[in-house]
Design an enzyme around this catalytic site. Structure first.
Site, PDB file in Angstrom:
ATOM      1  N   LYS A 116      72.590  24.352  60.633  1.00  0.00           N
ATOM      2  CA  LYS A 116      73.531  23.236  60.198  1.00  0.00           C
ATOM      3  C   LYS A 116      74.486  22.535  61.317  1.00  0.00           C
ATOM      4  CE  LYS A 116      73.386  24.174  55.266  1.00  0.00           C
ATOM      5  NZ  LYS A 116      72.642  23.378  54.604  1.00  0.00           N
ATOM      6  N   GLU A 200      83.903  21.860  57.437  1.00  0.00           N
ATOM      7  CA  GLU A 200      83.977  20.473  57.729  1.00  0.00           C
ATOM      8  C   GLU A 200      84.900  19.722  56.526  1.00  0.00           C
ATOM      9  OE1 GLU A 200      79.609  19.469  57.400  1.00  0.00           O
ATOM     10  OE2 GLU A 200      79.642  19.313  55.312  1.00  0.00           O
ATOM     11  N   HIS A 235      76.506  23.191  43.509  1.00  0.00           N
ATOM     12  CA  HIS A 235      75.737  22.416  44.713  1.00  0.00           C
ATOM     13  C   HIS A 235      74.405  22.392  44.650  1.00  0.00           C
ATOM     14  CE1 HIS A 235      79.669  22.394  46.155  1.00  0.00           C
ATOM     15  NE2 HIS A 235      79.993  23.924  46.144  1.00  0.00           N
ATOM     16  N   ARG A 294      60.830  20.668  55.227  1.00  0.00           N
ATOM     17  CA  ARG A 294      59.650  21.155  54.359  1.00  0.00           C
ATOM     18  C   ARG A 294      59.682  20.287  53.418  1.00  0.00           C
ATOM     19  NH1 ARG A 294      63.268  22.524  50.260  1.00  0.00           N
ATOM     20  NH2 ARG A 294      65.335  23.240  50.842  1.00  0.00           N
TER      21      ARG A 294
HETATM   22  P1  ADP Z   1      72.135  23.364  51.300  1.00  0.00           P
HETATM   23  O1  ADP Z   1      71.261  23.651  52.422  1.00  0.00           O
HETATM   24  O2  ADP Z   1      72.665  24.715  50.327  1.00  0.00           O
HETATM   25  O3  ADP Z   1      71.520  22.210  50.275  1.00  0.00           O
HETATM   26  P2  ADP Z   1      73.869  21.056  51.904  1.00  0.00           P
HETATM   27  O4  ADP Z   1      74.966  20.914  53.178  1.00  0.00           O
HETATM   28  O5  ADP Z   1      72.844  20.174  51.894  1.00  0.00           O
HETATM   29  O6  ADP Z   1      73.556  22.641  51.832  1.00  0.00           O
HETATM   30  O7  ADP Z   1      75.009  20.660  50.800  1.00  0.00           O
HETATM   31  C1  ADP Z   1      74.783  21.163  49.193  1.00  0.00           C
HETATM   32  C2  ADP Z   1      75.634  20.216  48.499  1.00  0.00           C
HETATM   33  O8  ADP Z   1      76.932  20.740  48.689  1.00  0.00           O
HETATM   34  C3  ADP Z   1      75.344  18.739  48.814  1.00  0.00           C
HETATM   35  O9  ADP Z   1      74.411  18.149  47.948  1.00  0.00           O
HETATM   36  C4  ADP Z   1      76.843  18.352  48.395  1.00  0.00           C
HETATM   37  O10 ADP Z   1      76.966  18.076  47.001  1.00  0.00           O
HETATM   38  C5  ADP Z   1      77.674  19.391  48.633  1.00  0.00           C
HETATM   39  N1  ADP Z   1      78.214  19.216  49.921  1.00  0.00           N
HETATM   40  C6  ADP Z   1      77.914  19.514  50.974  1.00  0.00           C
HETATM   41  N2  ADP Z   1      78.772  19.348  52.129  1.00  0.00           N
HETATM   42  C7  ADP Z   1      79.791  18.826  51.397  1.00  0.00           C
HETATM   43  C8  ADP Z   1      80.961  18.023  51.878  1.00  0.00           C
HETATM   44  N3  ADP Z   1      81.300  17.923  53.295  1.00  0.00           N
HETATM   45  N4  ADP Z   1      81.950  17.494  51.145  1.00  0.00           N
HETATM   46  C9  ADP Z   1      81.435  17.426  49.825  1.00  0.00           C
HETATM   47  N5  ADP Z   1      80.430  18.006  49.299  1.00  0.00           N
HETATM   48  C10 ADP Z   1      79.531  18.649  50.076  1.00  0.00           C
HETATM   49  P1  ADP Z   2      65.458  21.143  47.573  1.00  0.00           P
HETATM   50  O1  ADP Z   2      66.311  21.433  49.007  1.00  0.00           O
HETATM   51  O2  ADP Z   2      63.993  21.053  47.641  1.00  0.00           O
HETATM   52  O3  ADP Z   2      66.004  19.984  46.762  1.00  0.00           O
HETATM   53  P2  ADP Z   2      66.517  23.322  46.730  1.00  0.00           P
HETATM   54  O4  ADP Z   2      67.776  23.351  47.738  1.00  0.00           O
HETATM   55  O5  ADP Z   2      66.699  24.028  45.532  1.00  0.00           O
HETATM   56  O6  ADP Z   2      65.734  22.296  46.580  1.00  0.00           O
HETATM   57  O7  ADP Z   2      65.749  24.631  47.377  1.00  0.00           O
HETATM   58  C1  ADP Z   2      64.452  24.786  47.053  1.00  0.00           C
HETATM   59  C2  ADP Z   2      63.951  26.267  46.994  1.00  0.00           C
HETATM   60  O8  ADP Z   2      64.374  26.907  48.248  1.00  0.00           O
HETATM   61  C3  ADP Z   2      65.035  27.126  45.944  1.00  0.00           C
HETATM   62  O9  ADP Z   2      64.279  28.246  45.529  1.00  0.00           O
HETATM   63  C4  ADP Z   2      66.103  27.697  47.230  1.00  0.00           C
HETATM   64  O10 ADP Z   2      66.564  28.832  46.515  1.00  0.00           O
HETATM   65  C5  ADP Z   2      65.304  27.695  48.401  1.00  0.00           C
HETATM   66  N1  ADP Z   2      65.881  27.846  49.666  1.00  0.00           N
HETATM   67  C6  ADP Z   2      66.337  26.590  50.336  1.00  0.00           C
HETATM   68  N2  ADP Z   2      67.048  26.842  51.444  1.00  0.00           N
HETATM   69  C7  ADP Z   2      66.910  28.206  51.592  1.00  0.00           C
HETATM   70  C8  ADP Z   2      67.262  29.042  52.793  1.00  0.00           C
HETATM   71  N3  ADP Z   2      67.942  28.472  53.765  1.00  0.00           N
HETATM   72  N4  ADP Z   2      67.207  30.369  52.443  1.00  0.00           N
HETATM   73  C9  ADP Z   2      66.754  30.840  51.554  1.00  0.00           C
HETATM   74  N5  ADP Z   2      66.200  30.090  50.462  1.00  0.00           N
HETATM   75  C10 ADP Z   2      66.306  28.711  50.277  1.00  0.00           C
HETATM   76 MG    MG Z   3      70.959  20.502  51.015  1.00  0.00          MG
END
Ligand code: ADP
Ligand code: ADP
Ligand code: MG
Length: 475
Positions: A116, A200, A235, A294
């Site tokens: 990230k 952030e 989240h 993906r």
């Molecule tokens: P992940 O890889 O776990 O999906 P993301 O960076 O996409 O991580 O963040 C997951 C969720 O966390 C987002 O969909 C949002 O709801 C929340 N989130 C992430 N970054 C922020 C932020 N800077 N401020 C507020 N909410 C956030």
């Molecule tokens: P999407 O991003 O497809 O909306 P999720 O964030 O729920 O859905 O992720 C889909 C699947 O992949 C989940 O089972 C989640 O636990 C797994 N996953 C996503 N990112 C990672 C990661 N960086 N490491 C391990 N598992 C992950």
């Molecule tokens: Mg995400």
């Protein structure tokens, strides 16, 4: 010529990939393990391979083992699904070395977008707005606090290698940041093998809106519009819809968002299906969050409004085939689609609730799509993701899609396993949700779980089941 595709995954996505293989007249090869000999995806595969081992580490995460299986069984391409090895560059590289196609993007794009901190820097370089915060990972609490003072609290600590909503922690002041720093570092190391964190701005009342990308190996990058994914717990998304009701008919904003996503994908020579995630504030300003290199869980709603099969296209792209898409303008959307993630969890606490399915029936309205891995006897264990299905409905208007979803939820009977179906039902009745103007704080603010009426649900459930039973018995 027919090709042999190994599906290096399980659950609903493994069935979904097998269906795409069947359409392409490719041979789908599914994996079965000791812990899931009756997995439902095997019903859809042409061939089955035994994958030895008891834990995920020994099976679905075992790079050497999977590559050997693929080589020994003359596999042409491997589809990793989501989770597991889907964003693992070592897996893609090992397959490449063995002369097998990884059905996903080139490993450089996965590497750049998998971190990230790196992806944010790259986005900034391409003039794409990012959430204010550290440039790159922060090494110490002091450094994190200094940045937090500059951007002002609250801030979010985020694992650079995180995913699936894990490795995130909001901090509202200096002391909370100090207390959380090492905890999140440790969590990140154990969950993702990388302790690096970035800090952030924690955006208040944001919407999570993401853009579906599809690219080929010839330099064509297309978008398939956006998805609204703001109904989340911890989240993690639980309901998604396309198009975003918040963007609504603001076509200029939609175009800007989608073209920004394409620009980012082009900057890493993207060549597969992928998703660019953004958060959008009340002021409709959007910031890049991350790119998932993906296929995503919620891809079906995009398929429903655009009529394109993203998995079929992803396989075609991986083999260097033509996608048959003449131009961006050729891609259109119509109507509205919604997805409810059906998870084995307590609907009130929203925590995973492992268990065994003792009964499974469906009685859906016309046009319902249910991508799932449920069967009578399915045991959901803590080893696997608790998501067991994705219920998808569509309509020419949002209201119709929602009406159909309500009917679909009422017609989905899973017995023996606690699921979040009752939670979805009350969300569908919530005025804020119905208005379409909701943020990622929806669950926290609206507390829909407080309105769940399990007894009423059970009553309706058993009445319907009794009708089905009576019909089967010939009454
Ligand atoms: P992940 O890889 O776990 O999906 P993301 O960076 O996409 O991580 O963040 C997951 C969720 O966390 C987002 O969909 C949002 O709801 C929340 N989130 C992430 N970054 C922020 C932020 N800077 N401020 C507020 N909410 C956030
Ligand atoms: P999407 O991003 O497809 O909306 P999720 O964030 O729920 O859905 O992720 C889909 C699947 O992949 C989940 O089972 C989640 O636990 C797994 N996953 C996503 N990112 C990672 C990661 N960086 N490491 C391990 N598992 C992950
Ligand atoms: Mg995400």
């Amino acid at each position: 010529m027919t090709k042999r595709i190994l599906i290096a995954n399980r659950g609903e996505i493994a069935s979904r990939i097998a269906k795409a293989c069947r359409e392409l007249e490719y041979t789908s090869v599914g994996l079965w393990t000791e812990s899931e000999p009756h997995a439902k995806h095997l019903e859809f595969c042409d061939e089955w391979l035994f994958c030895p081992g008891e834990t995920n580490k020994e099976t679905y995460l075992n790079i050497d083992g999977l590559v050997k299986l693929a080589v020994d069984n003359k596999i042409d391409g491997v589809h990793p699904g989501y989770g597991f090895l889907s964003e693992n560059t070592d897996f893609a590289a090992a397959l490449e070395k063995a002369g097998i196609i990884f059905i996903g993007p080139n490993s450089n794009a996965v590497r750049l977008m998998g971190d990230k901190a790196i992806s944010k820097t790259l986005a900034e370089k391409n003039n794409i707005p990012v959430v204010p915060g550290s440039t790159g990972a922060v090494a110490t609490v002091e450094e994190a606090q200094k940045i937090a003072e500059e951007i002002e609290y609250p801030v979010l600590l985020k694992a650079v290698a995180g995913g699936g909503g894990r490795g995130l922690r909001p901090c509202f002041d200096k002391d909370e940041l100090a207390a959380n720093f090492e905890v999140v570092q440790r969590e990140a190391l154990s969950a993702f093998g990388n302790p690096d964190l970035l800090v952030e701005k924690f955006i208040q009342n944001p919407r999570h809106i993401e853009v579906q990308i599809l690219a080929d190996k010839k330099g064509n990058v297309f978008h398939f519009f956006e998805r609204e994914c703001s109904v989340q717990r911890r989240h993690q998304k639980i309901i998604e819809e396309a198009p975003s009701p918040f963007i609504g008919d603001d076509e200029a904003l939609r175009k800007d968002l989608c073209e920004t996503a394409v620009r980012l994908a082009k900057s890493v020579d993207y060549d597969s299906a992928g998703t660019v995630e953004f958060i959008m504030g009340d002021d409709k300003k959007f910031y890049f969050l991350e790119m998932n290199t993906r296929i995503q869980v919620e891809h079906p709603i995009t398929e429903e409004i655009t009529g394109i099969d993203l998995i079929v296209c992803m396989i075609q792209a991986a083999f260097g085939d033509d996608l048959g898409i003449p131009s961006q303008d050729w891609i259109t959307r119509s109507g509205h689609a919604i997805e409810c993630r059906i998870c084995a969890e307590d609907p009130i606490t929203m925590l995973p609730a492992p268990g065994k399915v003792t009964g499974f029936e469906t009685n859906f309205p016309q046009g319902t799509r249910f991508d799932n891995c449920i069967y009578k006897g399915l045991e959901v264990t803590p080893d696997f993701d608790p998501m067991v299905g994705k219920l998808v409905t569509k309509g020419l208007k949002r209201g119709v899609a929602l009406r159909k979803m309500k009917a679909a939820l009422n017609g989905l009977f899973v017995e023996g396993l606690k699921t979040n179906i009752p939670l979805h039902k009350v969300i569908l009745e919530n005025e804020k949700f119905k208005s379409g103007n909701y943020s990622t704080n929806f669950i926290k603010e609206e507390n829909p779980q407080g309105e769940i009426n399990i007894e009423f649900d059970h009553l309706r459930f058993y009445k319907m089941l009794a009708t089905i039973e009576a019909r089967r018995m010939g009454f």
